[in-house]
Design an enzyme around this catalytic site. Structure first.
Site, short mmCIF file in Angstrom:
data_model
loop_
_atom_site.label_atom_id
_atom_site.label_comp_id
_atom_site.label_asym_id
_atom_site.label_seq_id
_atom_site.Cartn_x
_atom_site.Cartn_y
_atom_site.Cartn_z
CG HIS A 87 -33.30 -19.47 -15.29
ND1 HIS A 87 -32.07 -20.08 -15.10
CD2 HIS A 87 -33.94 -19.54 -14.11
CE1 HIS A 87 -32.00 -20.51 -13.84
NE2 HIS A 87 -33.11 -20.18 -13.23
CG ASP A 174 -23.73 -17.42 -8.95
OD1 ASP A 174 -24.42 -17.00 -8.01
OD2 ASP A 174 -23.99 -18.48 -9.55
NE ARG A 181 -27.49 -17.59 -2.17
CZ ARG A 181 -28.07 -17.80 -3.35
NH1 ARG A 181 -27.40 -17.66 -4.47
NH2 ARG A 181 -29.33 -18.15 -3.41
CB SER A 196 -27.47 -16.48 -7.89
OG SER A 196 -27.08 -17.70 -8.43
CE LYS A 200 -25.94 -18.60 -12.24
NZ LYS A 200 -26.16 -19.65 -11.27
N1 URA Z 1 -30.20 -21.17 -9.31
C1 URA Z 1 -29.15 -20.32 -9.35
O1 URA Z 1 -28.46 -20.20 -10.36
N2 URA Z 1 -28.88 -19.60 -8.25
C2 URA Z 1 -29.62 -19.67 -7.11
O2 URA Z 1 -29.32 -18.98 -6.17
C3 URA Z 1 -30.70 -20.58 -7.08
C4 URA Z 1 -30.97 -21.31 -8.21
#
Ligand code: URA
Length: 453
Positions: A87, A174, A181, A196, A200
């Site tokens: 990521h 999310d 948000r 968040s 995932k």
């Molecule tokens: N990327 C995400 O998946 N979530 C966030 O809150 C910020 C960046």
């Protein structure tokens, strides 16, 4: 239980229990708890943070709002499978995933014979000044980023990887929360970002994960301290769920690599794996990332140094290029069209050569401003709905630390509308600086600032 009590506890800096968090999230998903109530709680979290227990519960709740990728019975029987993803918090010119997937898979097949690596790579789109992996992939005509779960699993079982966008089935909570948000000023909260991202990633059923947390003027987290805090949060949630995890804190002050813009970046990745000269920071980041992914998969039996030399061997022998091509073709991308387009591209685009107005050393290529300028000339998104021109982009001939003489070409800009030329002429001199003094060694040194284990 009442939402108001849960919000008040958080507002006062007290810890919410697992039951309270579950009540909140489930109530929000069923509509019993209203958006204004969840927004108030999010703002309380923004100011008070979360304890590690809260963070771990909240992440699990979000993760379990959707599915988890199930390994097939056959896959479980094969044993020794190692599922890993990477990521990145996103940057300008960051095309590393496109190289990493075929590279890591090829290296593992050649050198780690008793491990079968699987890379379920779920990526995002670009927004604002940063580019997204999905948009880059889609610059190869026909490539499908929206895969049904079944198709994604077929690819994982047959070739060991896929590259796809988020599906509605993965952590749906999310998506709803992120939209809230986004409009309540609560995006920039480290525990909310960690939960968040991890909700995932946990749905991918991974054994290991590599985080690339960017820092600097082109990054989401501009300071090293914030980047470190985010990396530590991500790693601790990953480890609490039994995953191996490593975080790289990497610099994002200038665009990464020789090219930015979707089509041009795929071109750079193809060249990278096909024996063409590699930009040093892109190469360093790819080697560091690939090596850590392989080290994790070997259960740390091979060292990062050994893994890097395996990667270099594969790159120099061009052995990962066939899988790079397969990565596109297995998801509908027509690589022949891509190669033809490469031939024609430079003849058909408007091209502007930006030249040095003085001699000296390039001291700045401002990542954020270059990202914004790319959006201005059509190569990025201002809103989620914007359409993009994947052929817009920049090709750099000089990077930070390089010497230039008056009249040398620093970059070529490719654009589609004649009126973009004025923007380029006005904004490029603001984003790129030439200094008469030599830079200190550290200014152009390693792109990896810190490794967090
Ligand atoms: N990327 C995400 O998946 N979530 C966030 O809150 C910020 C960046």
């Amino acid at each position: 239980m009442q939402a108001k009590e849960i919000i008040t506890k958080k507002r006062l800096g007290e810890e919410n229990s697992k039951d309270e968090l579950e009540f909140l999230l489930k109530g929000f998903l069923s509509g019993e708890i209203k958006e204004y109530q969840l927004s108030a709680w999010l703002m309380a979290v923004f100011f008070q943070g979360m304890t590690s227990r809260e963070l771990s519960y909240w992440t699990e709740l979000m993760w379990h709002s959707g599915i988890t990728l199930e390994r097939s019975e056959e896959a479980s029987r094969i044993g020794n499978q190692y599922w890993i993803d990477k990521h990145s918090t996103g940057g300008v010119g960051d095309k590393t995933s496109l190289v990493l997937v075929p590279l890591v898979k090829t290296v593992s097949e050649k050198y780690l014979k008793n491990i079968s690596m699987r890379i379920p790579m779920i990526s995002g789109r670009g927004l604002g000044h940063t580019g997204g992996t999905l948009d880059k992939l889609e610059s190869v005509s026909g490539f499908k980023t929206q895969l049904e779960i079944q198709k994604a699993m077929e690819l994982i079982n047959s070739q060991g990887f896929f590259m796809a966008g988020q599906t509605d089935a993965i952590a749906p909570a999310d998506r709803l929360l992120y939209s809230l948000r986004d409009v309540t000023g609560t995006i920039e909260s480290i525990p909310l970002i960690v939960s968040s991202i991890m909700s995932k990633k946990l749905a991918e059923n991974l054994n290991g994960i590599l985080f690339d947390i960017k820092t600097g003027i082109g990054a989401f987290m501009t300071s090293s301290e914030q980047a470190r805090e985010l990396a530590q949060g991500l790693i601790s949630v990953a480890k609490s769920q039994g995953l191996d995890a490593v975080g790289l804190i990497t610099k994002m002050d200038e665009p990464l690599g020789w090219k930015t813009g979707h089509f041009l970046e795929v071109e750079e990745c193809a060249d990278f794996l096909n024996g063409q000269p590699r930009e040093k920071h892109l190469e360093e980041l790819i080697l560091e990332s690939a090596a850590w992914m392989l080290t994790m998969a070997s259960k740390r039996k091979i060292s990062v140094v050994e893994a890097k030399s395996m990667c270099l061997d594969i790159i120099e022998k061009r052995e990962a290029y066939p899988l790079f091509r397969m990565m596109f073709e297995s998801q509908g991308g027509d690589f022949n069209v891509f190669e033809n387009e490469r031939e024609l591209f430079r003849k058909h685009s408007f091209c502007f050569e930006y030249k040095a107005e003085q001699s000296g050393v390039i001291s700045l290529i401002h990542a954020r401003q270059m990202g914004v300028l790319l959006v201005e000339i059509g190569g990025g998104r201002l809103t989620k709905e914007s359409t993009i021109d994947n052929k817009a982009g920049f090709e750099f001939y000089k990077k930070v630390g390089h010497s230039v003489h008056t009249g040398d070409t620093i970059l070529r800009a490719y654009y589609r509308k004649a009126e973009d030329l004025e923007k380029l002429k006005k904004l490029l001199p603001l984003a790129i600086k030439i200094s008469e003094e030599k830079m200190s060694q550290s200014d152009s040194a390693s792109i990896v600032e810190e490794i967090i284990l």
